[in-house]
Design an enzyme around this catalytic site. Structure first.
Site, PDB file in Angstrom:
ATOM      1  CG  ASP A 101      -2.186  -0.993   0.850  1.00 50.61           C
ATOM      2  OD1 ASP A 101      -2.372  -0.987  -0.105  1.00 50.61           O
ATOM      3  OD2 ASP A 101      -2.731  -1.460   1.790  1.00 50.61           O
ATOM      4  CG  ASP A 163      -7.483  -3.412  -1.773  1.00 47.10           C
ATOM      5  OD1 ASP A 163      -8.433  -4.369  -2.035  1.00 47.10           O
ATOM      6  OD2 ASP A 163      -8.043  -3.082  -0.402  1.00 47.10           O
TER       7      ASP A 163
HETATM    8  N1  GLY Z   1      -7.191  -1.191   1.426  1.00 43.67           N
HETATM    9  C1  GLY Z   1      -8.091  -1.769   2.298  1.00 43.67           C
HETATM   10  C2  GLY Z   1      -9.404  -1.330   2.356  1.00 43.67           C
HETATM   11  O1  GLY Z   1     -10.019  -0.951   1.409  1.00 43.67           O
HETATM   12  O2  GLY Z   1     -10.228  -1.414   3.413  1.00 43.67           O
END
Ligand code: GLY
Length: 395
Positions: A101, A163
């Protein structure tokens, strides 16, 4: 069908009034919450609380301040964004703590700040983050590993989550910056594998996939985490794909990414309820109702980019959907009082499932910082801002 421009024109008064309210509120909150990496509220239910630097949401508060600085020139926002960068350095210095992330965390903060201010320290932060994301690429399988091997059996090692489509822009940026296409090729390899493995024929999106390490094929769909089950349709996951793929299209010009984004957008629009308030999972039972404002705000950003990048006679459909989401969500869940910290409520972290994820632990109907971030980004886009934090250039 009206065009994108006509729809924006019709909503101009609402957009200008909404932005004035956002600025009035955030210009007060930015002073109060300068030393926090904001995500949500503390026990009193109204005062911002901080999240640890290594949390994937830690860049959104600073990123929202970058957006506000770029648009208004108010240096209070710049100071808060720079403070966020300093606080995030603790995460950049903890290599084993990093995961995929880093795009969410640094690109909309340091990447965006570098493009606005030219600050070399911001550039370096973002480059280090991009290099760490590159290091997660699995040769053979052609995907970027989401998380580290945190369990004894190593089961998360070959997992991807949808994601990650929102993390790819930092790689495109790095290629553009240093004139070396390796980063971009890794991003495209991952995006291609995501089309193959995450996007279903009907345009819905699987959240977590475990891949065969050598071929990248789906080994299995993982049932845990944020949606109802492995075959369901977690609304925020749909939004990550919707916006992520159109960003890959803008970065590369490859039509298959535009088509993928459109397919997900069509599914999203067909499945959001008539009130335009996204439920946490589009395949959940009608009752109880669990909303997720963050899914709608992120989807709105993707829909606006689709509208801008499609022929005029197609774009209006997506612009209209974006406006419907923004108006419905901000009217129902918005708080523009400068004396309170939160602007948008009713985000939901995950779908609560009795016996699996208790309601109290699921983070249902709480303020979540990225709901606000995408709201501000979407309103600025519709007001004509050409600055897109997920891209590589200043304008
Ligand atoms: N990337 C984690 C979420 O969308 O909660």
């Amino acid at each position: 069908m009206k065009t994108y421009k006509q729809i924006v024109e019709e909503n101009k008064a609402w957009l200008e009034e909404t932005f004035a309210k956002i600025d009035k509120k955030l210009s007060a909150v930015t002073l109060r919450s300068r030393d926090k990496l904001v995500d949500g509220v503390g026990p009193d239910g109204v005062t911002h609380k901080s999240t640890p630097p290594r949390n994937w949401t830690s860049g959104f508060w600073g990123g929202m301040n970058v957006l506000m600085y770029e648009h208004t020139g108010n240096e209070d926002y710049l100071l808060t964004a720079k403070r966020s960068e300093e606080l995030l350095d603790a995460a950049l210095g903890d290599f084993e703590g990093l995961y995929h992330d880093v795009g969410f965390m640094w690109h909309i903060l340091s990447g965006a700040l570098y493009r606005i201010t030219g600050d070399e320290k911001s550039k370096n932060r973002n480059l280090f983050a991009a290099a760490s994301l590159m290091s997660r690429f699995v040769l053979g399988g052609n995907f970027i590993r989401a998380w580290n091997t945190a369990r004894p059996e190593g089961e998360v090692a070959n997992w991807t989550i949808i994601d990650c489509m929102m993390n790819l822009p930092i790689l495109y940026w790095a290629s553009d910056l240093i004139g070396d296409d390796r980063f971009k090729r890794v991003a495209m390899a991952h995006a291609d594998n995501a089309i193959r493995c995450h996007i279903r024929a009907d345009g819905s999106v699987a959240h977590i996939v475990e891949h065969d390490r050598e071929t990248g094929d789906v080994y299995k769909f993982i049932a845990k985490n944020q949606g109802l089950n492995a075959d369901s349709s977690w609304s925020r996951g749909q939004s990550w794909a919707l916006y992520g793929f159109v960003l890959s299209y803008i970065h590369t010009g490859e039509k298959r990414y535009l088509d993928a984004s459109k397919r997900v957008a069509n599914y999203f629009i067909a499945n959001v309820c008539d009130d335009w308030l996204p439920r946490v999972d589009f395949r959940a039972p009608a009752e109880p109702v669990y909303y997720d404002s963050t899914a709608g705000m992120c989807a709105a950003c993707g829909l606006i980019e689709l509208a801008k990048n499609l022929p005029e006679d197609e774009g209006g459909y997506y612009a209209n959907a974006a406006i419907n989401l923004l108006r419905a969500l901000s009217e129902k869940f918005g708080d523009f009082n400068p004396d309170t910290d939160v602007m948008i409520s009713h985000g939901t972290v995950r779908y609560p499932i009795p016996g699996v994820i208790a309601y109290e632990k699921a983070g249902v109907h709480i303020p979540i910082i990225y709901g606000e971030y995408y709201f501000v980004e979407a309103v600025l886009k519709l007001l004509g801002s050409e600055f897109n934090p997920w891209m590589s250039k200043k304008k």
